[in-house]
Design a protein around this motif. Structure first.
Motif, PDB file in Angstrom:
ATOM      1  N   ASP A  69     -10.859  83.507  14.291  1.00 54.26           N
ATOM      2  CA  ASP A  69     -10.412  84.087  15.540  1.00 54.26           C
ATOM      3  C   ASP A  69      -8.897  83.978  15.645  1.00 54.26           C
ATOM      4  O   ASP A  69      -8.299  82.987  15.207  1.00 54.26           O
ATOM      5  CB  ASP A  69     -11.048  83.360  16.731  1.00 54.26           C
ATOM      6  CG  ASP A  69     -12.546  83.606  16.831  1.00 54.26           C
ATOM      7  OD1 ASP A  69     -12.995  84.653  16.318  1.00 54.26           O
ATOM      8  OD2 ASP A  69     -13.251  82.752  17.387  1.00 54.26           O
ATOM      9  N   GLY A  70      -8.280  84.990  16.230  1.00 53.94           N
ATOM     10  CA  GLY A  70      -6.844  84.937  16.442  1.00 53.94           C
ATOM     11  C   GLY A  70      -6.067  85.727  15.410  1.00 53.94           C
ATOM     12  O   GLY A  70      -6.631  86.389  14.539  1.00 53.94           O
ATOM     13  N   PRO A  71      -4.737  85.646  15.499  1.00 52.93           N
ATOM     14  CA  PRO A  71      -3.884  86.445  14.623  1.00 52.93           C
ATOM     15  C   PRO A  71      -3.670  85.829  13.253  1.00 52.93           C
ATOM     16  O   PRO A  71      -3.937  84.642  13.028  1.00 52.93           O
ATOM     17  CB  PRO A  71      -2.555  86.469  15.399  1.00 52.93           C
ATOM     18  CG  PRO A  71      -2.528  85.148  16.108  1.00 52.93           C
ATOM     19  CD  PRO A  71      -3.963  84.891  16.503  1.00 52.93           C
ATOM     20  N   VAL A  72      -3.184  86.649  12.323  1.00 51.01           N
ATOM     21  CA  VAL A  72      -2.734  86.165  11.024  1.00 51.01           C
ATOM     22  C   VAL A  72      -1.508  85.288  11.234  1.00 51.01           C
ATOM     23  O   VAL A  72      -0.612  85.619  12.005  1.00 51.01           O
ATOM     24  CB  VAL A  72      -2.383  87.345  10.098  1.00 51.01           C
ATOM     25  CG1 VAL A  72      -1.589  86.883   8.881  1.00 51.01           C
ATOM     26  CG2 VAL A  72      -3.641  88.075   9.662  1.00 51.01           C
ATOM     27  N   VAL A  73      -1.467  84.150  10.547  1.00 55.39           N
ATOM     28  CA  VAL A  73      -0.311  83.261  10.561  1.00 55.39           C
ATOM     29  C   VAL A  73       0.254  83.223   9.148  1.00 55.39           C
ATOM     30  O   VAL A  73      -0.475  82.951   8.186  1.00 55.39           O
ATOM     31  CB  VAL A  73      -0.680  81.844  11.040  1.00 55.39           C
ATOM     32  CG1 VAL A  73       0.536  80.926  10.993  1.00 55.39           C
ATOM     33  CG2 VAL A  73      -1.266  81.885  12.440  1.00 55.39           C
ATOM     34  N   THR A  74       1.538  83.510   8.993  1.00 57.25           N
ATOM     35  CA  THR A  74       2.147  83.562   7.666  1.00 57.25           C
ATOM     36  C   THR A  74       2.327  82.164   7.085  1.00 57.25           C
ATOM     37  O   THR A  74       2.171  81.153   7.782  1.00 57.25           O
ATOM     38  CB  THR A  74       3.529  84.251   7.727  1.00 57.25           C
ATOM     39  OG1 THR A  74       4.455  83.376   8.393  1.00 57.25           O
ATOM     40  CG2 THR A  74       3.438  85.576   8.461  1.00 57.25           C
ATOM     41  N   ASP A  75       2.706  82.113   5.810  1.00 57.28           N
ATOM     42  CA  ASP A  75       3.003  80.835   5.172  1.00 57.28           C
ATOM     43  C   ASP A  75       4.162  80.126   5.870  1.00 57.28           C
ATOM     44  O   ASP A  75       4.336  78.915   5.719  1.00 57.28           O
ATOM     45  CB  ASP A  75       3.359  81.041   3.699  1.00 57.28           C
ATOM     46  CG  ASP A  75       2.149  81.396   2.842  1.00 57.28           C
ATOM     47  OD1 ASP A  75       1.015  81.304   3.346  1.00 57.28           O
ATOM     48  OD2 ASP A  75       2.346  81.774   1.668  1.00 57.28           O
ATOM     49  N   ASN A  76       4.954  80.878   6.628  1.00 56.71           N
ATOM     50  CA  ASN A  76       6.092  80.306   7.352  1.00 56.71           C
ATOM     51  C   ASN A  76       5.736  79.891   8.778  1.00 56.71           C
ATOM     52  O   ASN A  76       6.604  79.451   9.531  1.00 56.71           O
ATOM     53  CB  ASN A  76       7.246  81.315   7.397  1.00 56.71           C
ATOM     54  CG  ASN A  76       7.621  81.827   6.034  1.00 56.71           C
ATOM     55  OD1 ASN A  76       7.838  81.054   5.107  1.00 56.71           O
ATOM     56  ND2 ASN A  76       7.672  83.146   5.883  1.00 56.71           N
ATOM     57  N   GLY A  77       4.463  80.080   9.166  1.00 52.77           N
ATOM     58  CA  GLY A  77       4.027  79.692  10.505  1.00 52.77           C
ATOM     59  C   GLY A  77       4.311  80.720  11.577  1.00 52.77           C
ATOM     60  O   GLY A  77       4.294  80.397  12.776  1.00 52.77           O
ATOM     61  N   ASN A  78       4.536  81.967  11.181  1.00 56.38           N
ATOM     62  CA  ASN A  78       4.860  83.021  12.134  1.00 56.38           C
ATOM     63  C   ASN A  78       3.746  84.060  12.240  1.00 56.38           C
ATOM     64  O   ASN A  78       2.735  83.976  11.554  1.00 56.38           O
ATOM     65  CB  ASN A  78       6.176  83.685  11.724  1.00 56.38           C
ATOM     66  CG  ASN A  78       7.340  82.731  11.765  1.00 56.38           C
ATOM     67  OD1 ASN A  78       7.548  82.002  12.743  1.00 56.38           O
ATOM     68  ND2 ASN A  78       8.122  82.698  10.692  1.00 56.38           N
ATOM     69  N   LEU A  79       3.953  85.048  13.116  1.00 56.34           N
ATOM     70  CA  LEU A  79       3.001  86.130  13.335  1.00 56.34           C
ATOM     71  C   LEU A  79       3.514  87.420  12.719  1.00 56.34           C
ATOM     72  O   LEU A  79       4.698  87.533  12.387  1.00 56.34           O
ATOM     73  CB  LEU A  79       2.763  86.322  14.834  1.00 56.34           C
ATOM     74  CG  LEU A  79       2.328  85.078  15.616  1.00 56.34           C
ATOM     75  CD1 LEU A  79       2.136  85.420  17.101  1.00 56.34           C
ATOM     76  CD2 LEU A  79       1.061  84.464  15.041  1.00 56.34           C
ATOM     77  N   VAL A  80       2.615  88.392  12.570  1.00 56.54           N
ATOM     78  CA  VAL A  80       2.985  89.682  11.978  1.00 56.54           C
ATOM     79  C   VAL A  80       2.619  90.818  12.928  1.00 56.54           C
ATOM     80  O   VAL A  80       1.481  90.909  13.395  1.00 56.54           O
ATOM     81  CB  VAL A  80       2.271  89.901  10.623  1.00 56.54           C
ATOM     82  CG1 VAL A  80       2.598  91.295  10.065  1.00 56.54           C
ATOM     83  CG2 VAL A  80       2.682  88.831   9.616  1.00 56.54           C
ATOM     84  N   LEU A  81       3.611  91.650  13.217  1.00 59.86           N
ATOM     85  CA  LEU A  81       3.382  92.901  13.934  1.00 59.86           C
ATOM     86  C   LEU A  81       3.373  94.031  12.914  1.00 59.86           C
ATOM     87  O   LEU A  81       4.328  94.182  12.139  1.00 59.86           O
ATOM     88  CB  LEU A  81       4.487  93.159  14.959  1.00 59.86           C
ATOM     89  CG  LEU A  81       4.592  92.204  16.140  1.00 59.86           C
ATOM     90  CD1 LEU A  81       5.868  92.503  16.943  1.00 59.86           C
ATOM     91  CD2 LEU A  81       3.369  92.309  17.039  1.00 59.86           C
ATOM     92  N   ASP A  82       2.303  94.814  12.879  1.00 57.69           N
ATOM     93  CA  ASP A  82       2.263  96.010  12.054  1.00 57.69           C
ATOM     94  C   ASP A  82       2.735  97.172  12.913  1.00 57.69           C
ATOM     95  O   ASP A  82       2.102  97.516  13.921  1.00 57.69           O
ATOM     96  CB  ASP A  82       0.854  96.255  11.520  1.00 57.69           C
ATOM     97  CG  ASP A  82       0.452  95.220  10.475  1.00 57.69           C
ATOM     98  OD1 ASP A  82       1.236  95.008   9.535  1.00 57.69           O
ATOM     99  OD2 ASP A  82      -0.634  94.622  10.613  1.00 57.69           O
ATOM    100  N   CYS A  83       3.862  97.786  12.518  1.00 58.15           N
ATOM    101  CA  CYS A  83       4.561  98.738  13.375  1.00 58.15           C
ATOM    102  C   CYS A  83       4.530 100.138  12.773  1.00 58.15           C
ATOM    103  O   CYS A  83       5.124 100.386  11.714  1.00 58.15           O
ATOM    104  CB  CYS A  83       6.001  98.297  13.590  1.00 58.15           C
ATOM    105  SG  CYS A  83       6.129  96.601  14.245  1.00 58.15           S
ATOM    106  N   ALA A  84       3.830 101.039  13.437  1.00 60.59           N
ATOM    107  CA  ALA A  84       3.702 102.420  12.969  1.00 60.59           C
ATOM    108  C   ALA A  84       4.851 103.260  13.507  1.00 60.59           C
ATOM    109  O   ALA A  84       5.061 103.323  14.721  1.00 60.59           O
ATOM    110  CB  ALA A  84       2.366 102.997  13.412  1.00 60.59           C
TER     111      ALA A  84
END
Length: 235
Positions: free
Chosen positions: A174-189
């Motif tokens: 559950d929840g968003p993807v967390v990067t190896d750096n501990g951040n979030l990702v916005l996929d921007c079209a």
């Protein structure tokens, strides 16, 4: 039967062709993804045959594979430099007449920040791809890694630029993807991106953005695997 564009054979040929550029004593940037994995395995076989190299992985995934196949790993801090980086792409501009010829979109695996750091440091950066990744212009969503507290603010700025951001959700939790750096990702079209360099500059300047998936002017060559060979684009 798989089509040529997505076949494992095409990916394998691209990855193994790029691995042939690795020379004794090289420090090699090890990218992330299924095509790059073929390059990492090929380098591992060469190490078994006596090649002395060190690899700088760009993600947990590539580090685990490098260790599995016997490639000694190091880091940017410990190495004097990077001789060669090998990495994949989610999309590559393949029109020589386009302003962004050779520009990439990366970040499908959410590793684009570390990938860009290593790829931009390398003396030579080689992209490995199959034909399904080639396009006359970039049109996939651009991954943007953001500090967690800033994701709503950055999303608003993306909308002001004409983009449509969506927070990337995890698939097995559950929840968003967390990067190896501990951040979030916005996929921007953004639709078709006619000027990747201009958009890259604007995205880089947004407060709260750590890095984005537009790689402009970084690649020296793209190796495109086919069912019966490899096409080479140089920039």
């Amino acid at each position: 039967m798989k089509t040529e564009g997505g076949s494992d054979a095409a990916k394998r040929r691209a990855g193994e062709r790029a691995a042939e550029e690795v020379e004794d004593g090289f420090v090699v940037g090890l990218g992330t993804g299924s095509t790059t994995a073929y390059a990492i395995r090929a380098i591992g076989r060469a190490v078994d045959d006596g090649l002395e190299v060190r690899g700088i992985p760009t993600s947990f995934q590539s580090r685990q594979l490098a260790l599995e196949v016997g490639i000694p790993v190091t880091s940017l801090d410990a190495a004097d430099g990077v001789d060669l980086a090998i990495d994949g792409a989610d999309q590559v501009v393949d029109d020589p007449e386009a302003a962004g010829y050779g520009a990439l979109i990366k970040g499908g695996g959410a590793a684009h920040t570390r990938e860009k750091l290593v790829d931009s440091t390398a003396d030579r950066f080689v992209v490995v791809a199959d034909p399904s990744k080639l396009a006359p212009a970039l049109e996939r969503s651009v991954p943007v890694e953001v500090v967690p507290d800033a994701h709503t603010v950055v999303a608003d700025r993306i909308r002001d630029l004409g983009g449509e951001p969506s927070l990337r959700d995890a698939t097995r939790k559950d929840g968003p993807v967390v990067t190896d750096n501990g951040n979030l990702v916005l996929d921007c079209a953004f639709g078709s991106i006619d000027d990747p360099d201009a958009l890259a500059t604007v995205l880089s300047g947004l407060p709260g953005v750590l890095e984005h998936g537009l790689f402009v002017g970084l690649a020296d060559a793209t190796y495109v695997g086919r069912e019966n060979g490899v096409d080479v684009r140089t920039y």
